[in-house]
Every structure is written in C-alpha cells, then in structure tokens.
Write an enzyme that holds these catalytic residues in place. Structure first.
Site: not given
Lengths: 416, 416
Positions: B226-227, B376, B201
C-alpha cells in the site's frame, strides 16, 4: 407441504422477505444459485460503496485513515449482533485460517498444562490442518470426537472424548459438508465441566442459523464473511473472544494493530486491553467496506426472521429431493432430523460431480460439489425463492433422467 | 543543482517519467502529496478494475474462482520482478505482520538448535513486536544490532552481533523513520557466514529503491503493497522465499490454501512443494485486483528509471531543506551521505507535529509525522514533480517563519 409449482409461487407472493431479493444483483434469466454457502451473492449497494471508498482514498489519501481505523471493531460489532455476542467481543481481521490459529494458540497458552485438542474428524480442511499444525509444533495430541459424517456431532460424541487433559475443543457450528448443526451450548457445557476452552468455526453458521454465543457460553469463535454475510471473494474474516477472557488471553502474532497507543510505537509490545489485541497488521479497508454493506440486509431483518424462512426452504428442498430425486439414486447427505440441519442441504449421488458440471454448463442450477460424491444446496433466505427450490429440483431430476453422466473425467475443484 | 522554481519547472519538462503522473488520480489544486511512503496514490485504472471484479462476482459468482485462484502467485511474480526475485519466489498473502510471523517461524524452525534473533532496535514497530512475541513464545534471546537511529544500520553493526548462536537476522531494507538503506548483500553475507537465515521487511524499499534479492543472497522477505506499490489502504502483503529454501521451510499456519491438491481436502496437511505452501486462508480478491493494477506503471518503467528520478528528487529535497529550512531550526534526520538514503527524506524539528498539522489543514503539503519529532517526505517518482519539491519546501519555510506552532496539544496519530 408445497406440492406444485403454483403453490411455490404462492409462497413467494406471501413471503415477507421476498422484497430483499432486489437488494442483490440477480439475473432472473440466469441459473438458480444455490451456492451462497460458498460465495454469497453481490449486494446491489456494494459497487457504490467500494467506489466511494476508492474515491476517498484518491481524494483524502492518508487523511482518510481516521475514518477507517476503527472499522475492524465497528464492523465487528455489527457481525456480533448476528451472533448473539456483546459489543466489543467481535473484530474483523485476517482470514478464517489465521484467526483460527491465533485464537487456538491463545487458548492453548491459557491451558498450557494440558496436552489434548479435541476436534471433529469430519470438519472442514482448514480447521483440521490448523489443529494438526499446532499439534506438530507443540507436541499436542489430537483426539477425534466420534462424529457421524452425515448426522453430525452429538453432545455424547464430545462427552466421549473430553476429560481433564483437554485444553481446547475445536468444532464447527454447522458442518461444511452435511450441514449438520452442533448443539454449541451443550458442547461448551461439556468442555467447561472439564476446564477446557472452546473454539467454534462458524463460517457455515453465521448469517444462516440463529446463534447466541453469550447464552451458549462460547469462549472463542471465528468465521468467514464471504458466505452468508455477502462480503465478497476472500473478504476479511471475523473473530470473537468472550469479554471476560480478553484480558487473560494473548494471541501469538504481535503486530502494531494490536498495540495499545499504536502510533507511539513504543519499545515493547503492550497489547490493547480489549478485542483489538487480537488484531495484527493493517486491515483491508476495501474488504471491510464490502463486509459492512453485506451485513445490511441481515441486520435489518434479523436472524429469527431469516431462519424462519431458511428452515422452511431447506425442509422444502428435502421434501422435493425425497419425492423427485430419491427414485433417481440420490441419497440424503444431511441429518435425517430437520431440526439438526443448518442452512444447506446435502445430497449424495455417485455422479455428483458430472451432475454439478452439467447443471452449471446448461445454466440451470449452480450447486456446490464436495469430494467425493456430495452436492450442497443452499437456499439463502435473502435471495432464494420457493419457486427456485421447485425449479432446481426439477432441473436436477431432468438432468439425471437424461443420463450419460458416467465417464466425466474433468478434474474436480470448487472453492468453498 | 536546481536553484530556482523555473529551473525546477524545466526539470519537469525534460523528465521522461513526467507522463506517468496522469496515470494517477491527482487534483492539481490540492495539496502536494509527499506521503506516498505511507499510502500510495490511487491509480486512475483502479476504480474500473475493482468495478469489473465486482461485476464478475455478481455475474459469475462461484464460477469466477478459477480466474481468481492463481492471483496470489501471478501478482506475486509481478512484484517479484521489482525485487530481483525469480518467478515462483513471491506470493501475495495476508498482512506484512502475519507474513513476518510465518516466515520468522519457518526460519527459526529450520535453525531450531539456535536461540538468538538479531534485530534493529530502530526498526518499525511491527517488526520488533513480531520478534518479541516469538522470543516470548520460544524462549529466544533478542540481540539488538547497535545501529544509529539516523545513519542507519552498518554492516559492521550486523557483524558485531552475529555469531553461531544466531538463528535469524531480521532487518528492514529501508528504515521506516530515517529512510536509511541497509546493504542487504553485505548483511546476508555476515549472516550466512555464521549459518543464520535472513528475513527482510522491504515495505519501505519495494517499488522505491532498486532491489536484487537473488544477487543479494536474500533468504526470506516480506513487504506491504500500500506504499510504493499503490495497492490501496490495507491491501494484502507479499512474501518472498528463495526457491531453494521452499521445500525445506514450513510455516506454522496450516491452512487449506497451502495444501497440495487443495480441493481433495485430504485428511492430513500436505503442503504444496512451492511458494504456495506459505499461503494460509482464502485470499482477498478485491485486494489482489487493486495490487495488480498498482504495479502496472512500476513494471512498465522499471526500477532503474524510477530510482534515477527518485534519488534525484530526494537529493533535491535535501538541498532545499538545507538552504531554506536549516536556518529555521530543521535538522536532517536521514543519513548524511546521499547514497545511503532510500525513497524518503526525514527532517527533525521540535514542532514537527504542529507543523505537519498546519500544512495539512492549510492544504499546502501532506507530509508524514513520526514520533517524537520527525517529518517524512517522500517524493514518489511516479507522481511527484520537481516543482512539487520546490513548492513544498517553500510552504514549510513559510509556515515555520510564521511561528506560533508551540502549544499544539492535538493527539499525535498517523497511520504508516
């Protein structure tokens, strides 16, 4: 019976749904569009809704997610209102194919001591292929119901093949090719008598014909949103699971959007107790926004009023085809009885494909072609006029009369 | 080493990638956005591309499909260029969760005589849940690699658990929480020595860190768009299948978009010989259009230049956190060695969640929160400035110094 173009115009003038046409992007100088059963027209409000969604992404970024995360079920409930489902029984997720797979596995796992899947050999490709895949993986037997390719699947066809070995009866509510409707309540009755579960693909039914999943005893259903629900090309699909089955059934794709207390990201998969357990990964927000808009006109008017117009339009198409096209070699490829037809009418002709291409190239009528010789014509109540039906049949007659359609070797392809 | 705000400004002035920030919708008066590892920023060109796609839907209707139908592979090839994949090895399809499922089943079927799946117990929820679902359905054993939650997965951790019983090694290239990178080539080497297949992944890796799937001996991979690929909320995911495995592997969801000669709708499922056999249902055209635009800046600049900046930004973040935040009780929750870090830096603090909320509410910095106590911070090379890193750490220090973060009982939720 409408027997002249002025009479068709008069019908439009008296049509209480005529005003809805302006809710869609329609070029009145463009071809007559009878392919809304493949890709529904663009609602006039969709562009602005997508623009607003994109602006929100740009402005609020991750902070927009609290306003998006419930869309699979809130939009699902709006679809459910068109299906005769209860709130909490429908969710928007994945594609029709993936939802068929998920719900079929859920049903097969719930009937693990049975080894037969009943299907319609004249069903749409993806429905048959999903069944074939599961049969191959699980060592199941596929048992074809002896349906007629044009007249459709009778309750007796289902009864002929369902017995106590059957785990799942997998059928479409409206046949993709012929438009034949299935008596879903009767089919469910047969299946349930033998302890089997049912899974309906309602892609060609939802938004076109009246449905009452609760009354009809539906167990599981899926459908697309890009046909009669006007969600746009490849918009996300929906799935339905009857409420009293939700706690019992498990689908096979265990993803974080099916997880209870999703953001705790706990060690073990512990699915939501409700319809959200049939969700998988992160849902498409652009797709959901477009589906949401596409539903507005349908929900505003309601299926009874839409079906009242659709069924008249389909009957009118059939009448005009009989009068004008039958003498030119066109045959009816939909059920002979009007009350067995769904939202589209199918016509057969040996040169169906070149005729479809000629009409499209000349910009007169857009109809849908299906191998090997069928044209599908869908007069959609939201945006098709009686005069469109008149003009479309006249254009088809004119194109056939002109002749020269033999020998077209263009490859045949058209997306449903 | 940058030790003052003017020095950070000078870095930005000399940054050859600084011009790319204007390719995104950025409000310079808004908060500093360090959450592009969750939802990438909106490219300035996306709205117009979506508008054009919607207009095409409205105007060309079903006639637009010939221009859309190849998007899963054409956009896939563009993603492949960022992954070090060959043309024809990547397709855009479904969600990351669904793609993980499809490719994991394909791998397990290809190693049907083996019964163990190796996974990382600190991996992202969906990866673990997909593995759990397959283990439950197929009677497999899940074997956890003994990875460290912060320092990440070492090659020796993989070697400790891979033997000839292992069918599949399922890992993420960059850990979603700690940002720790895995030596994919070494892990593949271990797996292949024992005849196991690998599935990565790469959601937190693609577009963030350099990848060379061909060189690294990758078998199968998936990731979201989408990141770091800026495809928008819930945009469709990608999948990678090494070319020499494509003919051998079969995925379980047999749909019409995986079918050879799709529109013939033949009786039996006969999958495409290439990467298209891993497609399922009708693809999202709006989603694909947005993904296509999101890739433009990445492809124009290339991963080496992007990584050169990203790695400097992450190192700068770590330096400033050490100087300014460690005295305030913040700990490093990413690998201590800089060359083991990916595109984001994680910081631990007992009041991580109230700190995250305070920063967002005050409009200073948007960071990402993960249970139970981790923030994060992703400085994305395309749109994050050195001065943003400086200012973000100063704002965090100020917010911590002010105190009063205990006792925040707001529910914790944030979409990855």
């Amino acid at each position: 019976m409408i027997t002249s173009r002025p009479e068709a115009q008069a019908e439009d003038e008296g049509d209480p749904l005529a005003r809805l046409r302006q809710r869609f992007v329609v070029d009145d100088d463009g071809p007559i569009y009878l392919d809304g059963n493949s890709l529904g027209r663009l609602p006039a409000a969709t562009a602005a809704r997508l623009q607003a969604t994109v602006e929100r992404w740009g402005r609020d970024l991750i902070g927009a997610w609290p306003g998006w995360i419930d869309l699979p079920t809130t939009v699902g409930d709006r679809i459910g209102a068109l299906l005769g489902a209860q709130p909490g029984e429908v969710a928007v997720s994945d594609s029709t194919t993936v939802n068929l797979y998920k719900l079929a596995v859920a049903a097969l796992d719930a009937r693990a001591n049975r080894s037969v899947v009943v299907y319609d050999p004249h069903d749409f490709a993806t429905v048959r292929y999903v069944a074939q895949g599961l049969a191959a993986q699980r060592g199941l037997t596929l048992r074809a119901a002896p349906s007629d390719p044009i007249e459709g699947l009778e309750t007796s066809d289902v009864a002929a093949v369902v017995d106590d070995e059957v785990a799942l009866v997998l059928l479409s509510g409206v046949n993709f090719r012929s438009g034949a409707r299935v008596d879903l309540a009767a089919a469910a009755g047969v299946a349930h008598t033998h302890g089997a579960l049912t899974l309906w693909d309602l892609s060609h039914a939802a938004g076109a014909v009246p449905l009452d999943l609760t009354h009809d005893g539906a167990d599981l259903a899926v459908g697309c949103t890009y046909k009669y629900l006007n969600g746009g090309p490849g918009a996300p699909a929906w799935l339905y699971v009857r409420s009293d089955l939700q706690a019992e059934l498990r689908q096979p794709i265990w993803g974080w959007f099916g997880q209870r207390d999703q953001f705790a990201m706990g060690e073990g998969y512990d699915p939501e107790p409700d319809v959200r357990r049939f969700l998988t990964g992160t849902p498409s927000i652009l797709g959901l926004a477009a589906v949401d808009v596409g539903l507005d006109a349908l929900i505003e008017v309601g299926m009874p009023a839409l079906w009242a117009k659709t069924s008249r339009l389909v009957a009118f198409l059939a009448e005009r085809a009989e009068v004008r096209l039958r003498p030119l070699g066109v045959s009816l490829a939909s059920p002979t009885e009007a009350d067995r037809r769904g939202g589209h009418l199918s016509l057969g002709h040996p040169q169906a494909w070149p005729l479809c291409r000629r009409l499209a190239q000349e910009g007169t009528v857009v109809v849908d072609y299906r191998n090997p010789n069928v044209l599908r014509l869908a007069p959609v109540a939201l945006y098709t006029r009686y005069v469109d039906v008149w003009d479309a049949i006249e254009a088809m007659a004119e194109a056939l009369q002109r002749g020269g359609l033999e020998g077209d070797t263009e490859p045949r392809s058209r997306v449903t």
